[in-house]
Design an enzyme around this catalytic site. Structure first.
Site, PDB file in Angstrom:
ATOM      1  CD  GLU A 290      19.796 -27.892   1.937  1.00 47.45           C
ATOM      2  OE1 GLU A 290      19.125 -28.812   1.446  1.00 47.45           O
ATOM      3  OE2 GLU A 290      20.771 -28.091   2.662  1.00 47.45           O
ATOM      4  N   GLY A 292      16.257 -24.712  -4.784  1.00 51.68           N
ATOM      5  CA  GLY A 292      16.958 -24.787  -6.065  1.00 51.68           C
ATOM      6  C   GLY A 292      15.997 -24.357  -7.155  1.00 51.68           C
ATOM      7  CB  CYS A 362      18.917 -42.293 -32.705  1.00 47.15           C
ATOM      8  SG  CYS A 362      18.427 -43.585 -33.813  1.00 47.15           S
TER       9      CYS A 362
HETATM   10  N1  LLP Z   1      18.250 -29.935  -0.775  1.00 45.23           N
HETATM   11  C1  LLP Z   1      18.374 -31.253  -0.978  1.00 45.23           C
HETATM   12  C2  LLP Z   1      19.014 -32.063   0.048  1.00 45.23           C
HETATM   13  C3  LLP Z   1      17.884 -31.834  -2.156  1.00 45.23           C
HETATM   14  O1  LLP Z   1      17.995 -33.149  -2.311  1.00 45.23           O
HETATM   15  C4  LLP Z   1      17.278 -31.030  -3.133  1.00 45.23           C
HETATM   16  C5  LLP Z   1      16.803 -31.610  -4.378  1.00 45.23           C
HETATM   17  C6  LLP Z   1      17.187 -29.642  -2.890  1.00 45.23           C
HETATM   18  C7  LLP Z   1      17.679 -29.135  -1.695  1.00 45.23           C
HETATM   19  C8  LLP Z   1      16.584 -28.692  -3.867  1.00 45.23           C
HETATM   20  O2  LLP Z   1      15.256 -28.968  -4.106  1.00 45.23           O
HETATM   21  P1  LLP Z   1      14.398 -27.962  -5.017  1.00 45.23           P
HETATM   22  O3  LLP Z   1      14.208 -26.669  -4.239  1.00 45.23           O
HETATM   23  O4  LLP Z   1      15.129 -27.737  -6.263  1.00 45.23           O
HETATM   24  O5  LLP Z   1      13.119 -28.672  -5.226  1.00 45.23           O
HETATM   25  N2  LLP Z   1      16.100 -33.737 -10.986  1.00 45.23           N
HETATM   26  C9  LLP Z   1      14.790 -33.575 -10.366  1.00 45.23           C
HETATM   27  C10 LLP Z   1      14.874 -32.883  -9.034  1.00 45.23           C
HETATM   28  C11 LLP Z   1      15.720 -33.629  -8.054  1.00 45.23           C
HETATM   29  C12 LLP Z   1      15.790 -32.902  -6.766  1.00 45.23           C
HETATM   30  C13 LLP Z   1      16.763 -33.535  -5.857  1.00 45.23           C
HETATM   31  N3  LLP Z   1      16.989 -32.837  -4.660  1.00 45.23           N
HETATM   32  C14 LLP Z   1      13.892 -32.785 -11.324  1.00 45.23           C
HETATM   33  O6  LLP Z   1      14.328 -32.484 -12.425  1.00 45.23           O
HETATM   34  O7  LLP Z   1      12.742 -32.514 -10.983  1.00 45.23           O
END
Ligand code: LLP
Length: 433
Positions: A290, A292, A362
């Site tokens: 998965e 992202g 702010c």
């Molecule tokens: N699958 C699950 C179950 C997840 O919890 C996440 C990310 C992903 C896939 C995707 O992970 P990636 O490939 O994007 O690393 N807001 C934070 C990141 C939070 C990620 C939460 N889960 C940031 O801005 O770094």
């Protein structure tokens, strides 16, 4: 440059996907999110090919749409034949509105409401990634009412600390997500799922963290998950068909960040999964991942207009721009690193000074990046670029201080188009009575 979709043109301007960012800023205004669609598609194809080769034809990636979620991205994912990971009814709504085939969607979240479950089933969600006992009960009831058997994966915490920053480490035993193997709860959830008439347990899911560079992390998680699956087969006669290893591969925000060869890494995981399955007498599962961040992060860039340059002699310098924590809260939240350049002269040989690049909210914590090196003659009206903002920027943006969100402009084959419009003040007030 940190990604090969970045360059500098004859005018000395920064380009993204071959397009002049200063011209794009003039045309669409600032602050402005840019997204290189060609790069996004390239990353999807890399993942699809790597996963097929590593794990076999039934295996495929799911785009973790929390990283960036808007209709056009779901259309791209549909065209690229990706699956998706969604975490809320809002993301499901957006995917449906973009005509994404929901049978390829996996619904996460550690607390799905009754309404979420009903909404997802109503729209024909492919899979729930079930986090807890309550959720299992609700899905079973709603599925019975609908007269279907709902496919699910169980979210398992393998007990791994991916040595990443705590806020995004989710695979540890004490995580709010999933059921731990160590405590016996993962087994209890398996038994419970198997006992539910209107639930079809397809397999297991884990996610160990985000911004992971250590190739060892996926290998360790895989071994733990397969051992667990073998135990469930031996104890309960249950044979897993699908194994979802979650997301997490890291991206480069700075030159000094390592570059990870994701395809090669997946291939290594593939070898390990095959060997481990053989040793345990398990059939090879369909594998999901998965990603992202590693799909969209380096496709993105944010452009700002420099407003003020403040020098506090003996202390600090500030360069203020016309956006900030409202469009990119990641420094405020995680102290995240970013590469910051002047888009109109990224290679300027003017003397440099160190400064904090700050927003216009702010709040003192409204910082995009600290200790940035910029030409010391930087002035109002110049275009400043923050690189690698494609993931978790637009999706985490807010209207703090009633600041409208910037538009998302996509770049494709030398053309550009608006995928998300700039918010207006009326949009910001739209729900005020
Ligand atoms: N699958 C699950 C179950 C997840 O919890 C996440 C990310 C992903 C896939 C995707 O992970 P990636 O490939 O994007 O690393 N807001 C934070 C990141 C939070 C990620 C939460 N889960 C940031 O801005 O770094």
């Amino acid at each position: 440059m940190i990604c090969n979709n970045l360059s500098i043109n004859e005018a000395g301007h920064l380009t993204l996907g071959g397009q002049d960012t200063v011209e794009l800023a003039r045309r669409y205004g600032t602050p402005l999110y840019l997204m290189d669609e060609d790069r996004i598609r390239e990353r999807c194809r890399m993942y699809k090919k790597a996963m097929r080769e590593a794990f076999g034809a039934k295996s495929s990636p799911l785009y973790a749409s929390k990283a960036a979620s808007f209709k056009q991205l779901y259309r791209i994912m549909k065209e690229e034949e990706m699956g998706i990971d969604v975490v809320s009814a809002g993301e499901i709504y957006t995917a449906v509105a973009a005509q994404f085939p929901l049978e390829r969607a996996y619904f996460h979240s550690n607390n799905k409401t009754d309404a979420d479950v009903a909404y997802a089933i109503e729209h024909g969600i492919g899979y729930f990634v079930v986090d807890n006992r309550e959720e299992l009960d609700v899905i079973d009831v709603v599925a019975r009412e609908k007269g279907i058997r709902q496919k699910i994966l169980l979210r398992i915490t393998p007990g791994i600390d991916p040595h990443t920053y705590a806020a995004v480490a989710t695979g540890k035993v004490d995580s709010k997500f999933g059921s731990a193997i160590e405590t016996g709860q993962a087994e209890e959830m398996t038994v419970l799922a198997l006992s539910k008439e209107n639930i079809s347990l397809v397999g297991y899911h884990c996610h160990v963290g985000s911004q992971v560079f250590d190739s060892d992390v996926f290998l360790r998680a895989t071994a733990i998950m397969l051992d667990f699956a073998a135990k469930m087969k031996a104890l309960h006669g249950y044979e897993m068909e699908e194994l979802d290893l979650g997301g997490g591969y890291g991206v480069r925000y700075l030159d000094e960040h390592p570059e990870i060869d994701i395809a090669a890494n997946i291939f290594q995981v593939g070898i390990a999964v095959k060997a481990h399955c053989e040793a345990l007498g398990l059939p090879m599962p369909a594998v999901r991942m998965e990603p992202g961040r590693s799909i969209v992060a380096d496709a993105g860039m944010t452009l700002y207009n420099v407003g003020t340059v403040k020098r506090i002699p003996g202390y600090k310098n500030y360069v203020s721009v016309d956006g900030g924590m409202t469009d990119n809260p990641r420094f405020a939240l995680y102290h995240s690193s970013y590469t910051v350049l002047l888009a109109d002269r990224p290679e300027s040989d003017a003397p440099k000074f160190r400064c904090s690049v700050v927003g216009r909210c702010c709040e003192s914590g409204d910082i995009l990046q600290e200790d940035v090196s910029l030409p010391e003659d930087v002035q109002r009206g110049e275009i400043l670029a923050v690189l690698t903002t494609g993931a978790y920027n637009y999706s985490m943006a807010s209207n703090y201080n009633r600041i409208p969100r910037p538009p998302v402009v996509m770049l494709r084959g030398g053309e550009s188009y608006v995928a998300v419009k700039r918010e207006t003040f009326e949009d910001v007030c739209a729900n005020d009575i």
